[in-house]
Design a protein around this motif. Structure first.
Motif, PDB file in Angstrom:
ATOM      1  N   ILE A  67       0.829  -1.210   0.000  1.00 18.49           N
ATOM      2  CA  ILE A  67       0.000   0.000   0.000  1.00 18.49           C
ATOM      3  C   ILE A  67       0.862   1.259   0.000  1.00 18.49           C
ATOM      4  CG2 ILE A  67      -1.649   1.353   1.331  1.00 18.49           C
ATOM      5  CD1 ILE A  67      -2.930  -0.947  -0.103  1.00 18.49           C
ATOM      6  N   GLU A  68       1.783   1.358   0.933  1.00 14.95           N
ATOM      7  CA  GLU A  68       2.597   2.570   1.059  1.00 14.95           C
ATOM      8  C   GLU A  68       3.866   2.435   0.232  1.00 14.95           C
ATOM      9  OE1 GLU A  68       3.296   3.394   5.131  1.00 14.95           O
ATOM     10  OE2 GLU A  68       1.186   3.691   5.624  1.00 14.95           O
ATOM     11  N   MET A  69       3.921   3.201  -0.869  1.00 17.68           N
ATOM     12  CA  MET A  69       5.074   3.175  -1.772  1.00 17.68           C
ATOM     13  C   MET A  69       5.345   4.572  -2.310  1.00 17.68           C
ATOM     14  SD  MET A  69       4.502  -0.334  -3.973  1.00 17.68           S
ATOM     15  CE  MET A  69       2.767   0.028  -4.248  1.00 17.68           C
ATOM     16  N   PRO A  70       6.580   4.809  -2.772  1.00 25.32           N
ATOM     17  CA  PRO A  70       6.902   6.129  -3.321  1.00 25.32           C
ATOM     18  C   PRO A  70       6.269   6.330  -4.696  1.00 25.32           C
ATOM     19  CG  PRO A  70       8.766   4.652  -3.564  1.00 25.32           C
ATOM     20  CD  PRO A  70       7.751   3.923  -2.723  1.00 25.32           C
ATOM     21  N   ARG A  71       6.142   7.592  -5.080  1.00 27.81           N
ATOM     22  CA  ARG A  71       5.651   8.033  -6.396  1.00 27.81           C
ATOM     23  C   ARG A  71       4.159   7.765  -6.601  1.00 27.81           C
ATOM     24  NH1 ARG A  71       9.253   7.102 -11.489  1.00 27.81           N
ATOM     25  NH2 ARG A  71       9.185   4.873 -11.018  1.00 27.81           N
ATOM     26  N   MET A  72       3.682   6.541  -6.335  1.00 21.93           N
ATOM     27  CA  MET A  72       2.247   6.249  -6.411  1.00 21.93           C
ATOM     28  C   MET A  72       1.917   5.216  -5.346  1.00 21.93           C
ATOM     29  SD  MET A  72      -0.086   4.526  -9.441  1.00 21.93           S
ATOM     30  CE  MET A  72       0.254   5.815 -10.646  1.00 21.93           C
ATOM     31  N   ASP A  73       0.889   5.481  -4.538  1.00 21.42           N
ATOM     32  CA  ASP A  73       0.532   4.522  -3.493  1.00 21.42           C
ATOM     33  C   ASP A  73      -0.227   3.337  -4.099  1.00 21.42           C
ATOM     34  OD1 ASP A  73      -2.622   4.912  -2.932  1.00 21.42           O
ATOM     35  OD2 ASP A  73      -1.701   6.850  -3.409  1.00 21.42           O
ATOM     36  N   GLY A  74      -0.260   2.239  -3.359  1.00 19.88           N
ATOM     37  CA  GLY A  74      -0.880   1.026  -3.852  1.00 19.88           C
ATOM     38  C   GLY A  74      -2.368   1.155  -4.107  1.00 19.88           C
ATOM     39  N   MET A  75      -3.052   1.962  -3.310  1.00 23.12           N
ATOM     40  CA  MET A  75      -4.494   2.126  -3.495  1.00 23.12           C
ATOM     41  C   MET A  75      -4.802   2.770  -4.844  1.00 23.12           C
ATOM     42  SD  MET A  75      -7.396   1.515  -2.033  1.00 23.12           S
ATOM     43  CE  MET A  75      -6.975   1.366  -0.304  1.00 23.12           C
ATOM     44  N   THR A  76      -4.051   3.784  -5.209  1.00 25.94           N
ATOM     45  CA  THR A  76      -4.249   4.437  -6.509  1.00 25.94           C
ATOM     46  C   THR A  76      -3.983   3.454  -7.646  1.00 25.94           C
ATOM     47  OG1 THR A  76      -3.626   6.579  -5.582  1.00 25.94           O
ATOM     48  CG2 THR A  76      -3.514   6.352  -7.977  1.00 25.94           C
ATOM     49  N   PHE A  77      -2.908   2.685  -7.518  1.00 27.94           N
ATOM     50  CA  PHE A  77      -2.562   1.705  -8.543  1.00 27.94           C
ATOM     51  C   PHE A  77      -3.647   0.630  -8.659  1.00 27.94           C
ATOM     52  CE2 PHE A  77       0.354  -1.870 -10.001  1.00 27.94           C
ATOM     53  CZ  PHE A  77       0.428  -1.417 -11.302  1.00 27.94           C
ATOM     54  N   LEU A  78      -4.163   0.177  -7.520  1.00 26.42           N
ATOM     55  CA  LEU A  78      -5.245  -0.814  -7.525  1.00 26.42           C
ATOM     56  C   LEU A  78      -6.453  -0.294  -8.288  1.00 26.42           C
ATOM     57  CD1 LEU A  78      -6.694  -3.409  -6.474  1.00 26.42           C
ATOM     58  CD2 LEU A  78      -7.236  -2.111  -4.391  1.00 26.42           C
ATOM     59  N   LYS A  79      -6.838   0.939  -8.041  1.00 25.62           N
ATOM     60  CA  LYS A  79      -8.002   1.508  -8.723  1.00 25.62           C
ATOM     61  C   LYS A  79      -7.764   1.621 -10.229  1.00 25.62           C
ATOM     62  CE  LYS A  79      -9.645   3.999  -4.640  1.00 25.62           C
ATOM     63  NZ  LYS A  79      -9.825   5.337  -4.001  1.00 25.62           N
ATOM     64  N   LYS A  80      -6.531   1.943 -10.617  1.00 28.23           N
ATOM     65  CA  LYS A  80      -6.216   2.014 -12.046  1.00 28.23           C
ATOM     66  C   LYS A  80      -6.309   0.628 -12.690  1.00 28.23           C
ATOM     67  CE  LYS A  80      -3.220   6.106 -11.958  1.00 28.23           C
ATOM     68  NZ  LYS A  80      -3.949   6.860 -12.997  1.00 28.23           N
ATOM     69  N   ILE A  81      -5.794  -0.381 -12.000  1.00 28.46           N
ATOM     70  CA  ILE A  81      -5.869  -1.749 -12.515  1.00 28.46           C
ATOM     71  C   ILE A  81      -7.323  -2.163 -12.718  1.00 28.46           C
ATOM     72  CG2 ILE A  81      -5.447  -4.174 -11.945  1.00 28.46           C
ATOM     73  CD1 ILE A  81      -2.921  -3.211 -10.456  1.00 28.46           C
ATOM     74  N   MET A  82      -8.148  -1.918 -11.716  1.00 26.98           N
ATOM     75  CA  MET A  82      -9.545  -2.352 -11.782  1.00 26.98           C
ATOM     76  C   MET A  82     -10.337  -1.579 -12.838  1.00 26.98           C
ATOM     77  SD  MET A  82      -9.758  -4.897  -9.942  1.00 26.98           S
ATOM     78  CE  MET A  82      -8.501  -5.679  -8.935  1.00 26.98           C
ATOM     79  N   ALA A  83      -9.933  -0.343 -13.106  1.00 32.50           N
ATOM     80  CA  ALA A  83     -10.640   0.452 -14.106  1.00 32.50           C
ATOM     81  C   ALA A  83     -10.217   0.093 -15.526  1.00 32.50           C
ATOM     82  CB  ALA A  83     -10.393   1.937 -13.843  1.00 32.50           C
ATOM     83  N   GLN A  84      -8.945  -0.293 -15.707  1.00 32.96           N
ATOM     84  CA  GLN A  84      -8.409  -0.496 -17.051  1.00 32.96           C
ATOM     85  C   GLN A  84      -8.319  -1.957 -17.460  1.00 32.96           C
ATOM     86  OE1 GLN A  84      -4.796   1.804 -17.706  1.00 32.96           O
ATOM     87  NE2 GLN A  84      -5.453   3.334 -16.222  1.00 32.96           N
TER      88      GLN A  84
END
Length: 375
Positions: A67-84
């Protein structure tokens, strides 16, 4: 993420992408996952941007995501994966109060499961971490994400302990008492948090007391219970040793502890115990169901829901043999049709129902009085 292309893995090993900013965690997960003959670490990434670059070449079967990562957090990345391009995502997080709340938000955003970051300080801890992480990867790969269903070979795992490791062997007999409270025992695994939320939010305040085993890491169950308590008409809380089950109350097994039901006069209480993993899980649905069969018999309703493997299948059969009502969630509404499928195959389920019908069955449940034989 916009140029991620679809690809399909063959019928061979399950391909896993690990996304975590900690090199030590990436190495530990890689060693654990790589040790399983049916799993393969496709790639590792220190943050979502690196992960997206690697996913342009090929898509993994499962993503382990911090979840906690530099540049982009895991939650944002998860939402992008699920949307795309929806893919099975497993949250791999440290066990903190803040982290457990974020985990609940991740499940709502589309993650299929969560696992604690591996603790490998001792041989025993490493063995348990390997078992849990590999099992979660397999379950996630078989999960149905939206309209997409994975087509993978059946899972074969090594021998596992049964409920005999925690409780005396089950003796088939119909038990119960006409003046004893009705009680409901529920077991779920992968996909179960959202399925349970659907059921619990639909229950009236006068429903029977409910004991729940949801396979979930230690530290996350309390946050899940609080989240449900804030959105349900009934009370929902993490179970505590000796707590009485009462109408309108659902008690959820603490992570990493078995949950049992015991009779006290005409009432039932829960016991929270340590012990070895049963059916590869602690808490185990088999342990909950066997204890319910022994303590409540025909005064119980057993419900097995979405999840990988067979935990709870034998226990549900024991419940049915003790005179309890038994229900399995149907395939169409399961994220993973593993545990219910195995229970149905063993003849454990009296009825098979969709997710939308389960709350009504719990609310209307009355003990099977005509079949009660006290002993």
């Amino acid at each position: 993420m916009s140029d991620i292309r679809s690809s399909r893995s063959g019928g061979g090993r399950i391909k896993v992408l690990i996304v975590d900013d900690s090199a030590s965690v990436r190495n530990a997960l890689s060693d654990i996952i790589g040790s399983a003959p049916d799993l393969e670490v496709m790639a590792v990434a220190s943050d979502p941007y690196v992960a997206a670059q690697k996913m342009r070449t090929a898509l993994p079967d499962v993503i382990f995501l911090d979840i906690e990562m530099p540049r982009m957090d895991g939650m944002t990345f998860l939402k992008k994966i699920m949307a795309q391009r929806p893919l099975p995502v497993v949250i791999c997080s440290t066990l903190t109060e803040e982290g457990s709340q974020t985990f609940m938000q991740a499940l709502e955003a589309g993650a299929v499961d969560a696992i604690a970051k591996p603790k490998v300080a001792t041989a025993e801890a490493l063995a348990e971490a390997r078992m849990r992480i590999c099992d979660v990867a397999r379950a996630a790969a078989h999960a149905r994400i939206g309209a997409r269903r994975r087509t993978l070979p059946p899972i074969k795992v090594e021998e596992k302990l049964t409920a005999d490791a925690v409780l005396p062997p089950f003796v088939p007999r119909r038990t119960g008492s006409a003046d004893t409270d009705p009680v409901v025992a529920v077991g779920a695994s992968t996909g179960g948090t959202e399925a349970l939320a659907t059921v619990l939010r639909a229950l009236p305040v006068n429903c029977p007391g409910i004991a729940i085993v949801q396979h979930m890491p230690e530290g996350f169950t309390a946050a899940f219970a609080r989240r449900m308590d804030g959105s349900c008409a009934i009370r929902v809380k993490e179970a505590a040793q000796g707590e009485l089950l009462a109408p309108g109350l659902a008690l959820i097994a603490p992570g990493d502890r078995h949950l049992l039901i015991e009779r006290v006069g005409r009432h039932f209480r829960v016991a929270v115990r340590d012990g070895p993993p049963v059916s590869r899980h602690r808490p185990s649905v088999d342990v909950l169901f066997r204890s319910t069969a022994q303590a409540a018999g025909a005064n119980a309703l057993g419900l097995i829901m979405t999840g990988m493997g067979d935990d709870g299948a034998q226990g549900l059969l024991e419940l049915r043999r003790a005179g309890a009502r038994t229900i399995a969630q149907d395939e169409a509404s399961c994220i993973v049709f593993g545990m219910p499928k195995e229970a149905i195959a063993r003849g454990a389920a009296e009825r098979i129902l969709g997710l939308d019908g389960l709350a009504g069955e719990i609310a209307r449940f009355q003990p099977n009085r005509q079949q009660v034989h006290t002993s």
